[in-house]
Design an enzyme around this catalytic site. Structure first.
Site, PDB file in Angstrom:
ATOM      1  N   LYS A  73       0.887  -1.285   0.035  1.00 49.06           N
ATOM      2  CA  LYS A  73       0.049   0.103  -0.118  1.00 49.06           C
ATOM      3  C   LYS A  73       0.975   1.187  -0.070  1.00 49.06           C
ATOM      4  O   LYS A  73       0.566   2.271  -0.926  1.00 49.06           O
ATOM      5  CB  LYS A  73      -0.939   0.028   1.252  1.00 49.06           C
ATOM      6  CG  LYS A  73      -1.946  -0.897   1.202  1.00 49.06           C
ATOM      7  CD  LYS A  73      -3.010  -0.906   2.122  1.00 49.06           C
ATOM      8  CE  LYS A  73      -4.182  -2.117   2.117  1.00 49.06           C
ATOM      9  NZ  LYS A  73      -5.222  -1.840   3.109  1.00 49.06           N
ATOM     10  N   ALA A  94      -0.616   2.264   6.890  1.00 48.32           N
ATOM     11  CA  ALA A  94      -0.950   1.256   8.010  1.00 48.32           C
ATOM     12  C   ALA A  94      -2.023   0.260   7.609  1.00 48.32           C
ATOM     13  O   ALA A  94      -2.642   0.639   6.701  1.00 48.32           O
ATOM     14  CB  ALA A  94      -1.264   1.915   9.182  1.00 48.32           C
ATOM     15  N   ASP A  95      -2.119  -0.829   8.184  1.00 47.85           N
ATOM     16  CA  ASP A  95      -3.143  -2.097   8.035  1.00 47.85           C
ATOM     17  C   ASP A  95      -3.250  -2.776   9.060  1.00 47.85           C
ATOM     18  O   ASP A  95      -2.122  -3.113   9.842  1.00 47.85           O
ATOM     19  CB  ASP A  95      -2.393  -2.783   6.645  1.00 47.85           C
ATOM     20  CG  ASP A  95      -3.635  -3.618   6.149  1.00 47.85           C
ATOM     21  OD1 ASP A  95      -4.636  -3.142   5.372  1.00 47.85           O
ATOM     22  OD2 ASP A  95      -3.503  -4.926   6.288  1.00 47.85           O
ATOM     23  N   THR A  96      -4.395  -3.148   9.249  1.00 41.73           N
ATOM     24  CA  THR A  96      -4.671  -4.038  10.505  1.00 41.73           C
ATOM     25  C   THR A  96      -5.097  -5.352  10.176  1.00 41.73           C
ATOM     26  O   THR A  96      -6.267  -5.177   9.045  1.00 41.73           O
ATOM     27  CB  THR A  96      -5.755  -3.044  11.361  1.00 41.73           C
ATOM     28  OG1 THR A  96      -5.060  -1.939  11.865  1.00 41.73           O
ATOM     29  CG2 THR A  96      -6.149  -3.977  12.550  1.00 41.73           C
ATOM     30  N   ALA A 131       0.299  -3.182  11.405  1.00 41.60           N
ATOM     31  CA  ALA A 131       1.599  -2.552  10.707  1.00 41.60           C
ATOM     32  C   ALA A 131       1.499  -1.002  10.181  1.00 41.60           C
ATOM     33  O   ALA A 131       0.576  -0.689   9.625  1.00 41.60           O
ATOM     34  CB  ALA A 131       2.072  -3.379   9.581  1.00 41.60           C
TER      35      ALA A 131
END
Length: 216
Positions: A73, A94-96, A131
């Protein structure tokens, strides 16, 4: 005080969390077909298929998965920034994801899938992994937040009512910790902001490393 950054995320919660620690930011998002942009620019942005970026590889561990997706991303956001000729500034992504053991629970496709996810999480401990990645000129920094959450046992009626609220859709693991699901959170060990989608301790540490955040 802070300098300015770009946030490459459609999550309003991440924007709110950045504002909470005083970070000035603008959204850096793909254009939609209805935007006032050239056909070529829109087509380039539409190539950034979020579902394709978020596809899980066979046997992929949750931590590896969320870090890989965040990096992809950020790659897309850096390219988007260059295409648009925007002023230079750090770019944050960010990614969850939610993990039950090695099983990865992403965003539910529909209400039925949300109910299945919640039934699996009911009465058990799961992990929430977020992250974060930051591009500042040629430098790329990254961090990972891992929290553990225990849900109380939920009855089918409670799950049905929560799904009907609409909160689970568009959220990893089919819930938002800041919503009404909080009444079923028996225990939380880790970062509340990380579970929301942007761990502020780790994010601030990255921003300080590139001079965006300063204590004085």
């Amino acid at each position: 005080m802070s300098a300015f950054i770009y946030l490459a995320s459609q999550s309003p919660r991440r924007s709110q969390l950045l504002s909470q620690i005083g970070v000035r930011h603008a959204l850096l998002l793909p254009q939609t077909a209805g935007a006032d942009d050239t056909v070529g620019q829109v087509a380039d942005d539409l190539v950034e298929d979020a579902e394709a970026l978020e596809a899980v590889r066979p046997g992929e561990a949750p931590a590896r998965y969320v870090q890989r997706v965040t990096a992809l991303k950020l790659d897309a956001a850096v390219a988007r920034h260059a295409r648009r000729g925007l002023p230079a500034a750090p770019i944050l992504c960010a990614d969850t994801t939610v993990a039950l053991g090695r099983s990865i629970f992403g965003k539910p496709a529909d209400a039925a899938e949300a109910a299945r996810m919640l039934a699996a999480l009911s009465g058990r401990v799961h992990r929430v992994l977020t992250a974060v990645a930051l591009q500042a000129g040629p430098r790329r920094l990254a961090a990972l937040s891992v929290s553990r959450v225990r849900f109380a046992a939920m009855t089918p009626a409670q799950i049905t009512a929560y799904v009907a609220s609409g909160e689970p859709l568009g959220k990893a693991g089919a819930y938002g910790i800041q919503g009404s699901i909080a009444q079923y959170v028996e225990n939380l060990n880790g970062s509340y902001s990380g579970i929301m989608g942007l761990p502020l301790y780790e994010t601030a540490r990255l921003l300080r490393a590139v001079g965006v955040l300063r204590d004085h």
